[in-house]
Design a protein around this motif. Structure first.
Motif, short mmCIF file in Angstrom:
data_model
loop_
_atom_site.label_atom_id
_atom_site.label_comp_id
_atom_site.label_asym_id
_atom_site.label_seq_id
_atom_site.Cartn_x
_atom_site.Cartn_y
_atom_site.Cartn_z
N LYS A 183 0.83 -1.20 0.00
CA LYS A 183 0.00 0.00 0.00
C LYS A 183 0.87 1.26 0.00
O LYS A 183 1.95 1.26 0.59
CB LYS A 183 -0.91 0.02 1.23
N PRO A 184 0.35 2.33 -0.60
CA PRO A 184 1.09 3.59 -0.51
C PRO A 184 0.97 4.20 0.87
O PRO A 184 0.01 3.94 1.61
CB PRO A 184 0.39 4.46 -1.56
N VAL A 185 1.96 5.00 1.24
CA VAL A 185 1.96 5.74 2.50
C VAL A 185 2.21 7.20 2.18
O VAL A 185 3.02 7.52 1.30
CB VAL A 185 3.04 5.22 3.47
N LEU A 186 1.50 8.09 2.87
CA LEU A 186 1.67 9.52 2.67
C LEU A 186 2.40 10.13 3.86
O LEU A 186 2.04 9.87 5.01
CB LEU A 186 0.31 10.20 2.51
N ALA A 187 3.42 10.95 3.58
CA ALA A 187 4.07 11.77 4.61
C ALA A 187 3.75 13.23 4.31
O ALA A 187 3.75 13.64 3.15
CB ALA A 187 5.58 11.55 4.60
#
Length: 547
Positions: free
Chosen positions: A426-430
């Motif tokens: 899954k993508p992760v956002l910072a």
């Protein structure tokens, strides 16, 4: 094959269930890092020890498991302290394992060893839950198991083990570690307290619930929902409790706990259930919260029980306590609860709408629209994060993480790398500001080397934006808040990380494209965001170290 003390470290971690370790090698710790080569543990190496600590913190939050952090003596160990403070504040079970000077130098501080401290463990005692010093190879498995159990004993939190260089390097005759036990039991609520709490809730006319991070950590969101519906109680979540209750539910007050309308509503409840929160500074609207009804507090951290507000106090983990309450509370029909919640949210919306903050709301809405519902987001101490604490719909529990516990800068990006290491599918956002981003630039190399699927949104306003606001409000002008910064797009590209400079109009599309792409990405948004005005009657401080 020759085995040494380092092998006992990796074998012990594997026997306890570890799969992934974070860290950064150093001279005294080479025995441990050489042993990693012979182990089945995945190593995630960052470029700065504090960032490795933040990454381990996020991995621990996302997985709910103890996460090892391996570093060296002295400077390397001390560099983790800010991250460990955040892990302690957020109840993240990080197990720090550092090397030490050779055994002969322990406790003396006079041998002149490289990295030597007079008493290294003293630097950690005020930050972590427990400190364990090893003096022989035979002590390693038991010390690590004890630290592991301490990290998972309520309240969860970081622990520390230190092992001398010579013990790590020396050949050992201790047999390979195949089994270790560390099985803490969650605190269970006392039956008479559950009975009294159920009696109060069942007989309440205006019950309400404030749900904190303890609900998320316990995986108790389903029990919270069922109890709220059975008792017809309005539910607000703290910033640490984001996602614990459905945002659009008719009983959801959402997370506007820095808003006086929400504070007033909770104060007016005749019975208020506080679960998984110590009612600290942020959760109590900067200690202005003065409940007039009965308070029931469920808290796994014994030291937080009644520490801020008198209550019927249940020392218990959130899940078993909510399960017990759900069974004992009677159905409480109430057609007015949802209407009262709607009125509060309307007042909040009207107040925010009167402040000319359309830009900020549009940016946050674009982030929400671009981010998949089940994707994790990690937020630095920046104005957009402060907005997100109150206004962002974390659509699933345990998907939104920030550093509001200790409030140090630099959390967002390394934390996102840790979350991505926990689930590479899954993508992760910072999310960072330009000031906070500079704490973590080196980790672009980590993201590229490990091909971690992290999109980094950098909101570039040319300085420490929230501190600029505080100083302008307090003194009429700001000092030391304006920053020279690099061209973040070119800088990211120099690491081999694709990057784009976006606009408010294009943010949603650019973010969505980056999140869908493989590997790391950077999206830079030049924008000057403002914070909404406080309503708690003082200076509106959102933390004394922000950007």
């Amino acid at each position: 094959m020759t085995r040494n003390g380092g092998d006992l470290v990796t074998e012990s971690l594997a026997a306890l269930g570890a799969t992934t370790v974070f860290g950064l090698p150093g001279q005294h710790a080479l025995g441990t890092f050489d042993a990693l080569r012979r182990s089945g543990l995945e190593y995630v190496g960052l470029r700065v020890e504090n960032n490795a600590g933040f990454a381990a913190d996020a991995f621990a939050r996302v997985t709910g498991t103890v996460t090892p952090l391996l570093v060296s003596t002295g400077p390397g160990a001390l560099m983790t302290l800010a991250a460990l403070q955040e892990a302690a504040a957020a109840s993240a079970p990080v197990l720090g394992i550092s090397s030490q000077v050779p055994t002969a130098g322990l406790g003396g501080g006079r041998k002149g060893y490289l990295h030597e401290l007079t008493d290294q463990k003293a630097s950690f005692r005020d930050v972590v839950k427990s400190v364990h010093t090893v003096r022989s190879a035979s002590q390693i498995p038991s010390a690590i198991a004890a630290a592991w159990e301490s990290a998972l004993t309520a309240p969860y939190g970081p622990t520390w083990v230190e092992i001398p260089q010579d013990v790590l390097l020396a050949e050992t005759t201790v047999p390979p570690v195949t089994a270790l036990s560390a099985s803490p039991r969650p605190p269970l609520p006392r039956p008479e307290l559950v009975e009294e709490a159920a009696r109060l809730l069942s007989g309440a006319q205006r019950p309400a619930i404030l749900a904190g991070g303890g609900v998320v950590r316990a995986g108790a969101a389903p029990e919270l929902l069922a109890l709220a519906e059975k008792a017809n109680a309005a539910v607000a979540t703290t910033f640490g409790g984001k996602g614990a209750f459905p945002w659009e539910h008719p009983l959801s007050l959402q997370s506007w706990i820095e808003d006086r309308h929400t504070t007033d509503f909770l104060e007016e409840a005749d019975v208020l259930l506080v679960v998984g929160s110590g009612l600290g500074e942020l959760s109590s609207n900067y200690h202005t919260f003065r409940p007039r009804g009965r308070v029931i507090q469920i808290e796994a951290d014994l030291g937080k029980l009644e520490s801020n507000v008198p209550a019927l106090a249940l020392h218990a983990d959130a899940r078993p306590a909510l399960e017990a309450l759900l069974e004992a509370v009677g159905e409480r029909p109430d057609e007015t609860a949802a209407k009262a919640v709607s009125e509060v949210l309307s007042k909040v919306a009207e107040r925010i709408g009167s402040q000319d903050l359309g830009l900020e709301q549009r940016v946050l809405a674009s982030v929400r629209a671009a981010l998949p519902d089940d994707a994790v987001s990690c937020w630095d101490m920046t104005i957009l994060a402060y907005w997100a604490w109150s206004a962002f719909d974390a659509r699933e529990p345990n998907t939104m993480h920030s550093a509001q516990g200790a409030g140090g800068l630099g959390y967002g990006y390394p934390a996102a790398l840790g979350a991505a290491a926990a689930d590479r599918s899954k993508p992760v956002l910072a999310v960072s500001g330009d000031g906070g981003a500079m704490y973590s630039i080196a980790e672009l190399a980590t993201a590229r080397q490990l091909d971690l699927k992290v999109t980094w949104l950098i909101v570039d306003d040319g300085g420490y934006g929230i501190l600029r606001e505080y100083m302008n409000d307090a003194f009429g002008q700001a000092t030391a808040t304006e920053l020279a910064r690099p061209d973040f797009v070119k800088l990211a590209e120099s690491f081999g990380v694709p990057a784009v400079r976006t606009t408010v109009e294009d943010l949603e599309a650019d973010l969505a494209k980056a999140l869908a792409a493989p590997g790391p990405n950077v999206v830079v948004l030049p924008a000057l965001l403002r914070m909404f005005a406080p309503t708690h009657g003082d200076h509106g401080d959102h933390g004394d170290h922000g950007e």
